[in-house]
Design a protein around this motif. Structure first.
Motif, PDB file in Angstrom:
ATOM      1  N   GLU A 197       5.322  12.185  -5.196  1.00 34.88           N
ATOM      2  CA  GLU A 197       6.215  12.670  -4.303  1.00 34.88           C
ATOM      3  C   GLU A 197       5.448  13.018  -2.617  1.00 34.88           C
ATOM      4  O   GLU A 197       6.218  12.880  -1.594  1.00 34.88           O
ATOM      5  CB  GLU A 197       6.585  14.268  -4.743  1.00 34.88           C
ATOM      6  N   VAL A 198       4.210  13.440  -2.586  1.00 34.42           N
ATOM      7  CA  VAL A 198       3.451  13.537  -1.519  1.00 34.42           C
ATOM      8  C   VAL A 198       3.492  12.161  -0.736  1.00 34.42           C
ATOM      9  O   VAL A 198       3.789  12.148   0.428  1.00 34.42           O
ATOM     10  CB  VAL A 198       2.190  14.111  -1.764  1.00 34.42           C
ATOM     11  N   ARG A 199       3.064  11.349  -1.225  1.00 35.32           N
ATOM     12  CA  ARG A 199       2.935   9.996  -0.716  1.00 35.32           C
ATOM     13  C   ARG A 199       4.045   9.289  -0.072  1.00 35.32           C
ATOM     14  O   ARG A 199       4.566   8.784   0.925  1.00 35.32           O
ATOM     15  CB  ARG A 199       2.445   8.847  -1.926  1.00 35.32           C
ATOM     16  N   ILE A 200       5.366   9.395  -0.976  1.00 37.23           N
ATOM     17  CA  ILE A 200       6.625   9.048  -0.497  1.00 37.23           C
ATOM     18  C   ILE A 200       7.133   9.928   0.958  1.00 37.23           C
ATOM     19  O   ILE A 200       7.682   9.194   1.392  1.00 37.23           O
ATOM     20  CB  ILE A 200       7.654   9.251  -1.642  1.00 37.23           C
ATOM     21  N   TYR A 223      -0.635   3.182  -1.560  1.00 36.53           N
ATOM     22  CA  TYR A 223      -0.484   2.106  -2.759  1.00 36.53           C
ATOM     23  C   TYR A 223      -0.902   0.720  -2.338  1.00 36.53           C
ATOM     24  O   TYR A 223      -0.421   0.203  -1.402  1.00 36.53           O
ATOM     25  CB  TYR A 223       1.231   2.094  -2.695  1.00 36.53           C
ATOM     26  N   LYS A 224      -1.730   0.094  -3.435  1.00 35.38           N
ATOM     27  CA  LYS A 224      -2.046  -1.134  -2.954  1.00 35.38           C
ATOM     28  C   LYS A 224      -1.320  -2.274  -3.263  1.00 35.38           C
ATOM     29  O   LYS A 224      -1.449  -3.136  -2.529  1.00 35.38           O
ATOM     30  CB  LYS A 224      -3.511  -1.195  -3.993  1.00 35.38           C
ATOM     31  N   GLU A 225      -0.248  -2.012  -4.077  1.00 37.91           N
ATOM     32  CA  GLU A 225       0.621  -3.134  -4.229  1.00 37.91           C
ATOM     33  C   GLU A 225       2.026  -2.795  -3.928  1.00 37.91           C
ATOM     34  O   GLU A 225       2.581  -1.835  -3.972  1.00 37.91           O
ATOM     35  CB  GLU A 225       0.776  -3.134  -6.052  1.00 37.91           C
ATOM     36  N   TYR A 226       2.301  -3.580  -2.946  1.00 38.79           N
ATOM     37  CA  TYR A 226       3.762  -3.398  -2.124  1.00 38.79           C
ATOM     38  C   TYR A 226       4.885  -3.306  -3.215  1.00 38.79           C
ATOM     39  O   TYR A 226       5.657  -2.506  -2.833  1.00 38.79           O
ATOM     40  CB  TYR A 226       3.963  -4.766  -1.419  1.00 38.79           C
ATOM     41  N   LYS A 227       4.977  -4.163  -4.087  1.00 32.13           N
ATOM     42  CA  LYS A 227       6.208  -4.134  -5.231  1.00 32.13           C
ATOM     43  C   LYS A 227       6.192  -2.792  -5.891  1.00 32.13           C
ATOM     44  O   LYS A 227       7.108  -2.249  -6.146  1.00 32.13           O
ATOM     45  CB  LYS A 227       5.947  -5.149  -6.118  1.00 32.13           C
ATOM     46  N   TYR A 228       4.963  -2.258  -6.237  1.00 31.06           N
ATOM     47  CA  TYR A 228       5.030  -1.063  -6.888  1.00 31.06           C
ATOM     48  C   TYR A 228       5.207  -0.098  -5.929  1.00 31.06           C
ATOM     49  O   TYR A 228       6.394   1.055  -6.276  1.00 31.06           O
ATOM     50  CB  TYR A 228       3.567  -0.839  -7.351  1.00 31.06           C
ATOM     51  N   PHE A 229       4.981   0.183  -4.743  1.00 27.16           N
ATOM     52  CA  PHE A 229       5.319   0.998  -3.853  1.00 27.16           C
ATOM     53  C   PHE A 229       6.767   1.061  -3.786  1.00 27.16           C
ATOM     54  O   PHE A 229       7.536   2.050  -3.646  1.00 27.16           O
ATOM     55  CB  PHE A 229       4.711   0.594  -2.254  1.00 27.16           C
ATOM     56  N   CYS A 230       7.572  -0.131  -3.654  1.00 23.35           N
ATOM     57  CA  CYS A 230       8.821  -0.240  -3.243  1.00 23.35           C
ATOM     58  C   CYS A 230       9.752   0.231  -4.535  1.00 23.35           C
ATOM     59  O   CYS A 230      10.737   0.902  -4.443  1.00 23.35           O
ATOM     60  CB  CYS A 230       9.495  -1.881  -3.183  1.00 23.35           C
ATOM     61  N   SER A 231       9.266   0.107  -5.637  1.00 25.79           N
ATOM     62  CA  SER A 231       9.875   0.627  -6.984  1.00 25.79           C
ATOM     63  C   SER A 231       9.673   1.945  -7.048  1.00 25.79           C
ATOM     64  O   SER A 231      10.731   2.907  -7.506  1.00 25.79           O
ATOM     65  CB  SER A 231       9.044   0.062  -8.018  1.00 25.79           C
TER      66      SER A 231
END
Length: 258
Positions: A197-200, A223-231
């Protein structure tokens, strides 16, 4: 009266002499059986994490154990007294101040005429443990608030790193299990959910306030992985980071869950 009681308890020796009950017991005394380790473990958990209902349930199990062992009421009270000493040592070791605790087993000697049955002994044990429970939770409330504030500031300053709950627990010098319990009590959610939540929230601010590319923002907030961040972003807001940025620029209200 003591002699009559001794006779009734069949403590007459072969010589015909009557031994008083206390003397007879001392002569063949074996160490009193302690409370079962599993019950002691459950009791400590109830004192720190449970309410009176859980505490009363464990007390009921302890009394059942006492009955099954056939302890005299006097022996049961002595067992409870020793249990109280053990519990207080463990509670103090956890950092709880027991100066406000009224130790019933040491401030007053149980009256043999009043505490002459299992029910009376159970009442005394219940009063002792409820008093201990109250002091523990009063102390922990203040301590937990202080710890929660430290954790919150720590996360806000390190959310962009590969932060783990076990590392924060180690930093606080508490066990991971206790940290997990404390965190959920303080924030109403788990560590991973709170960190996301803090990161988002930081990502949303960057999406609307900067022209940084989405993958750069993902790395920036941890977030190191872009796809994971988007998810993760979509699971919290209902839309992708790119859609969020477009909606923010046009001033359109999206399906943001916040």
């Amino acid at each position: 009266m003591e002699a009559i009681t001794a006779v009734q308890r069949s403590t007459v020796s072969e010589s015909g002499a009557v031994q008083f009950h206390d003397e007879e017991q001392a002569a063949r005394r074996t160490p009193l059986p302690a409370v079962q380790p599993e019950l002691e473990k459950q009791l400590i958990q109830a004192l720190f994490q449970g309410g009176y209902e859980e505490l009363d349930d464990i007390i009921g199990k302890i009394m059942q154990d006492v009955r099954e062992k056939g302890l005299l009421v006097k022996e049961a009270l002595q067992t409870f007294k020793e249990l109280s000493i053990i519990l207080q040592r463990k509670v103090q070791a956890s950092g709880v101040d027991l100066s406000e605790h009224v130790d019933l087993f040491h401030t007053e000697e149980p009256d043999p005429f009043m505490h002459n049955c299992y029910r009376a002994a159970e009442t005394l044990l219940r009063r002792e443990l409820r008093s201990l429970h109250s002091v523990i939770h009063s102390s922990l409330a203040d301590k937990n608030h202080w710890i929660a504030e430290r954790v919150k500031k720590h996360i806000e300053s390190r959310y962009h790193t590969d932060l783990k709950a076990s590392e924060v627990a180690s930093w606080l010098k508490i066990t991971p299990n206790y940290f997990s319990i404390l965190f959920k009590q303080s924030f109403g959610k788990g560590f991973a959910e709170y960190l996301n939540e803090v990161r988002i929230e930081r990502a949303k601010a960057s999406l609307t306030g900067t022209d940084e590319r989405v993958f750069e923002i993902a790395e920036k907030v941890g977030y190191k992985e872009y796809k994971y961040f988007c998810s993760i972003f979509k699971s919290y807001t209902g839309i992708t980071p790119t859609q969020y940025r477009k909606l923010a620029k046009t001033g359109t209200d999206g399906p943001d869950k916040d």
